[in-house]
Each structure stands twice: as structure tokens, then as C-alpha cells.
Design a protein around this motif. Structure first.
Motif, short mmCIF file in Angstrom:
data_model
loop_
_atom_site.label_atom_id
_atom_site.label_comp_id
_atom_site.label_asym_id
_atom_site.label_seq_id
_atom_site.Cartn_x
_atom_site.Cartn_y
_atom_site.Cartn_z
N GLY A 25 0.84 -1.20 0.00
CA GLY A 25 0.00 0.00 0.00
C GLY A 25 0.87 1.25 0.00
N CYS A 26 1.97 1.23 0.75
CA CYS A 26 2.91 2.35 0.75
C CYS A 26 3.56 2.50 -0.62
CB CYS A 26 3.98 2.13 1.81
SG CYS A 26 3.40 2.29 3.52
N ALA A 27 3.89 1.37 -1.26
CA ALA A 27 4.47 1.43 -2.60
C ALA A 27 3.47 2.04 -3.59
CB ALA A 27 4.88 0.03 -3.06
N TRP A 28 2.21 1.66 -3.45
CA TRP A 28 1.16 2.22 -4.32
C TRP A 28 1.06 3.73 -4.13
CZ3 TRP A 28 -4.68 1.77 -2.91
CH2 TRP A 28 -5.45 2.36 -3.92
N ALA A 29 1.03 4.16 -2.87
CA ALA A 29 0.94 5.60 -2.59
C ALA A 29 2.16 6.33 -3.13
CB ALA A 29 0.80 5.82 -1.09
N GLY A 30 3.34 5.72 -2.96
CA GLY A 30 4.55 6.35 -3.46
C GLY A 30 4.56 6.44 -4.97
N ALA A 31 4.11 5.39 -5.65
CA ALA A 31 4.07 5.41 -7.11
C ALA A 31 3.10 6.47 -7.63
CB ALA A 31 3.67 4.03 -7.63
N ALA A 32 2.01 6.66 -6.90
CA ALA A 32 1.04 7.67 -7.31
C ALA A 32 1.55 9.09 -7.08
CB ALA A 32 -0.27 7.45 -6.55
N ALA A 33 2.43 9.25 -6.10
CA ALA A 33 2.92 10.58 -5.74
C ALA A 33 4.07 11.05 -6.62
CB ALA A 33 3.35 10.60 -4.28
N VAL A 34 4.76 10.11 -7.27
CA VAL A 34 5.94 10.45 -8.07
C VAL A 34 5.63 10.16 -9.54
CG1 VAL A 34 8.37 9.94 -8.48
CG2 VAL A 34 7.46 9.85 -6.15
N HIS A 35 6.00 11.10 -10.39
CA HIS A 35 5.74 10.92 -11.82
C HIS A 35 6.70 9.90 -12.43
CE1 HIS A 35 2.85 14.19 -11.94
NE2 HIS A 35 3.74 15.02 -11.39
N LEU A 62 10.64 1.88 -4.18
CA LEU A 62 9.54 1.02 -4.62
C LEU A 62 10.00 -0.44 -4.71
CD1 LEU A 62 7.94 3.22 -7.43
CD2 LEU A 62 7.08 2.83 -5.11
N ALA A 63 11.20 -0.64 -5.25
CA ALA A 63 11.73 -2.01 -5.34
C ALA A 63 11.97 -2.58 -3.95
CB ALA A 63 13.02 -2.02 -6.15
N GLY A 64 12.49 -1.75 -3.04
CA GLY A 64 12.76 -2.22 -1.69
C GLY A 64 11.49 -2.61 -0.95
N LEU A 65 10.44 -1.81 -1.09
CA LEU A 65 9.17 -2.13 -0.44
C LEU A 65 8.59 -3.43 -0.99
CD1 LEU A 65 7.53 1.41 -0.30
CD2 LEU A 65 8.17 0.01 1.67
N LEU A 73 1.13 -1.19 -19.44
CA LEU A 73 1.17 -0.60 -20.78
C LEU A 73 0.00 0.34 -21.04
CD1 LEU A 73 2.27 -3.71 -22.90
CD2 LEU A 73 3.67 -1.76 -22.19
N HIS A 74 -1.16 0.06 -20.43
CA HIS A 74 -2.36 0.82 -20.76
C HIS A 74 -2.87 1.72 -19.64
CE1 HIS A 74 -2.72 -1.38 -24.52
NE2 HIS A 74 -2.55 -2.51 -23.85
N ALA A 75 -2.37 1.53 -18.42
CA ALA A 75 -2.86 2.34 -17.30
C ALA A 75 -1.74 3.00 -16.52
CB ALA A 75 -3.71 1.49 -16.36
N GLY A 76 -0.64 2.30 -16.31
CA GLY A 76 0.47 2.88 -15.56
C GLY A 76 0.82 2.09 -14.31
N THR A 77 1.86 2.53 -13.65
CA THR A 77 2.38 1.78 -12.50
C THR A 77 1.46 1.87 -11.29
OG1 THR A 77 4.64 2.19 -13.25
CG2 THR A 77 4.36 1.48 -10.96
N ALA A 78 1.01 3.07 -10.95
CA ALA A 78 0.15 3.22 -9.77
C ALA A 78 -1.13 2.40 -9.86
CB ALA A 78 -0.16 4.70 -9.52
N PRO A 79 -1.85 2.43 -10.99
CA PRO A 79 -3.04 1.57 -11.10
C PRO A 79 -2.71 0.08 -10.98
CG PRO A 79 -3.12 3.29 -12.75
CD PRO A 79 -1.75 3.35 -12.15
N THR A 80 -1.56 -0.32 -11.52
CA THR A 80 -1.17 -1.73 -11.40
C THR A 80 -0.94 -2.10 -9.95
OG1 THR A 80 -0.10 -1.58 -13.57
CG2 THR A 80 0.46 -3.47 -12.21
N LEU A 81 -0.23 -1.25 -9.23
CA LEU A 81 -0.03 -1.51 -7.81
C LEU A 81 -1.35 -1.43 -7.04
CD1 LEU A 81 3.34 0.36 -7.16
CD2 LEU A 81 2.94 -2.12 -7.12
N GLY A 82 -2.29 -0.65 -7.53
CA GLY A 82 -3.61 -0.61 -6.92
C GLY A 82 -4.30 -1.96 -7.02
N VAL A 83 -4.13 -2.64 -8.16
CA VAL A 83 -4.69 -3.99 -8.31
C VAL A 83 -4.00 -4.96 -7.36
CG1 VAL A 83 -4.94 -5.93 -9.91
CG2 VAL A 83 -5.42 -3.60 -10.69
N VAL A 84 -2.67 -4.82 -7.21
CA VAL A 84 -1.94 -5.65 -6.26
C VAL A 84 -2.51 -5.49 -4.86
CG1 VAL A 84 0.30 -5.99 -5.13
CG2 VAL A 84 0.20 -5.64 -7.60
N VAL A 85 -2.73 -4.25 -4.46
CA VAL A 85 -3.27 -3.97 -3.14
C VAL A 85 -4.67 -4.56 -2.99
CG1 VAL A 85 -4.08 -2.10 -1.63
CG2 VAL A 85 -1.86 -1.92 -2.77
#
Length: 236
Positions: free
Chosen positions: A107-117, A128-131, A197-209
Motif C-alpha cells: 500500500g505504501c508502494a502504491w501511494a509512493g508510485a502515485a505521488a511520483v511521476h 519502490l523495489a525495496g518495499l 502498458l495501458h494504465a500505468g504503475t500506480a493503477p497496477t499496484l492498486g490492483v496488487v493492493v
């Protein structure tokens, strides 16, 4: 057949929950390899090979990122091992606690990915890799302690070996469980790639969460299910 695949008497609901964690592994490795600089966070065999490539001077591989992921994974495995020593007498409690910690970390990785371009680089990529690797280390250690056959959640080498080596045996349910593990990780990787490819990193991590939240909720519900499966012997 279905009972043996996902909820046999020896392991209760653990197989179904570990299938969910296997999908998480495929998803997070898609993120790490495709967005964080060719680094695995769940598959440490591949990560060690990537470190070898970087040491050999191959372009496109980051030694620092791979070492961060490896170190975080080992730290997570140590945490998971300590949790297993303390909570492992009740497998339902152990899985619930570890899944909840994973949920917080990713969840922290998701928030971090959403906060950084994007694209991620430097400290952002390493964080992100460490988390992700820390969460996967915990998951791997706990799955090892739970010892549900063919559901390690992060490693498929021996699962694939078993599929090929035991083709002539009559262990249909075992073969199907192995195939399910492979298909689940493959599906997680494919889904992760399409989302990236179609949504981005933050949405993908959102699915993980979201998947982890379902696993955590399912593990929590399993606390209400008494039975020998909760204290079954585990492999060391």
C-alpha cells in the motif's frame, strides 16, 4: 477434486489464499522488471542472475537496484521467519498477520508510485523495489513455513520440474494444483504487463493492493474456522 486443489482437509483454506499470493508475485515482478529497471522483487533466482549481468558489465542492468532488492528480500525473509517462530503454531494467525503486513508495505508502494511521476529512477525506484522485495521476502518465508505442496507463491522451478517428471503418475489433483500455480503466476504477469502498458504503475499496484486486501480478508475469516489444518506439521 476441487477440494484437493483449493481446500483439502490437511490445509483448509490455505491453498486458495496462497493462489492469491501467487498472482501477487506475478503482478509485482511485472512492475519491478518493466518499470523499476530490470530488477526482480519476488524471483530472487532471476535477481541474482541480473546481479551477475551487472557485474559483468552488461548494459541495462542496475547493480544497485538489484542489491537493494536482494537485501530487502532477505530482510523480509528474516521478518517472516521470526513471525513464523512466534505465530507459526497457528497457521491461520500467521498468514493473516503476514498478509496484513504485506498489504501495508505494498500500500505504501502504491501511494509512493502515485505521488511520483514516471519514469521512476534513483531513490524513487529503489524505494519502490525495496518495499516490494521486503513484502515478497515475508511472503516467501511464511509460505515456506505453511508448506502447502506446490504453492510456494514465488518460485516455479520445482513446480515445473514436478509437472514434467511426474507426467506418468496418477496424481491428478497434484498435477492440477501445479498447473494452477503456474497459470496463476503467468496470469498475474500478463495482467500486470497489460495494466502497465495501458494504465500505468500506480493503477497496477492498486490492483496488487486489492488482491492482497482480499487475501488478508480471507485469511482473517479463516480464523473462525477451527480444525487440525491450523496446527498441521510444517516443513522446515
Amino acid at each position: 477434486m476441487q477440494a484437493v486443489l483449493l481446500a483439502d482437509p490437511r490445509h483448509g483454506p490455505l491453498p486458495a489464499l496462497l493462489v492469491g499470493l501467487t498472482a501477487v508475485s506475478g503482478l509485482v515482478d511485472a512492475v519491478s522488471v518493466l518499470r523499476l529497471g530490470r530488477v526482480f522483487v519476488a524471483n530472487m533466482t532471476g535477481n541474482v542472475v541480473f546481479i551477475g549481468f551487472a557485474l559483468g558489465g552488461a548494459p541495462g542492468f542496475s547493480l544497485a537496484a538489484s542489491l537493494v532488492a536482494l537485501g530487502a528480500f532477505l530482510g523480509g525473509a528474516a521478518i517472516g521467519g521470526a513471525a513464523a517462530a512466534r505465530l507459526g503454531a497457528d497457521r491461520a494467525v500467521l498468514l493473516t498477520a503476514s498478509a496484513a503486513v504485506e498489504l501495508v508495505l505494498l500500500g505504501c508502494a502504491w501511494a509512493g508510485a502515485a505521488a511520483v511521476h514516471e519514469p521512476y529512477a534513483g531513490i524513487a525506484s529503489a524505494t519502490l523495489a525495496g518495499l516490494g522485495a521486503l513484502a515478497m521476502g515475508i511472503q516467501n518465508a511464511v509460505a515456506r513455513h505453511l508448506a502447502v505442496p506446490d504453492l510456494t507463491t514465488t518460485v516455479l522451478t520445482m513446480t515445473l520440474t514436478g509437472i514434467a517428471a511426474d507426467l506418468r503418475s496418477r496424481r491428478g489433483p497434484q498435477l492440477l494444483r501445479r498447473l494452477l500455480a503456474v497459470a496463476t503466476m503467468l496470469g498475474g504477469a500478463v495482467t500486470g504487463t497489460l495494466l502497465l502498458l495501458h494504465a500505468g504503475t500506480a493503477p497496477t499496484l492498486g490492483v496488487v493492493v486489492a488482491v492482497l486486501a482480499c487475501v488478508t480478508a480471507g485469511a482473517g475469516m479463516s480464523l473462525r474456522r477451527p480444525g487440525d489444518w491450523r496446527t498441521a506439521p510444517h516443513a522446515v
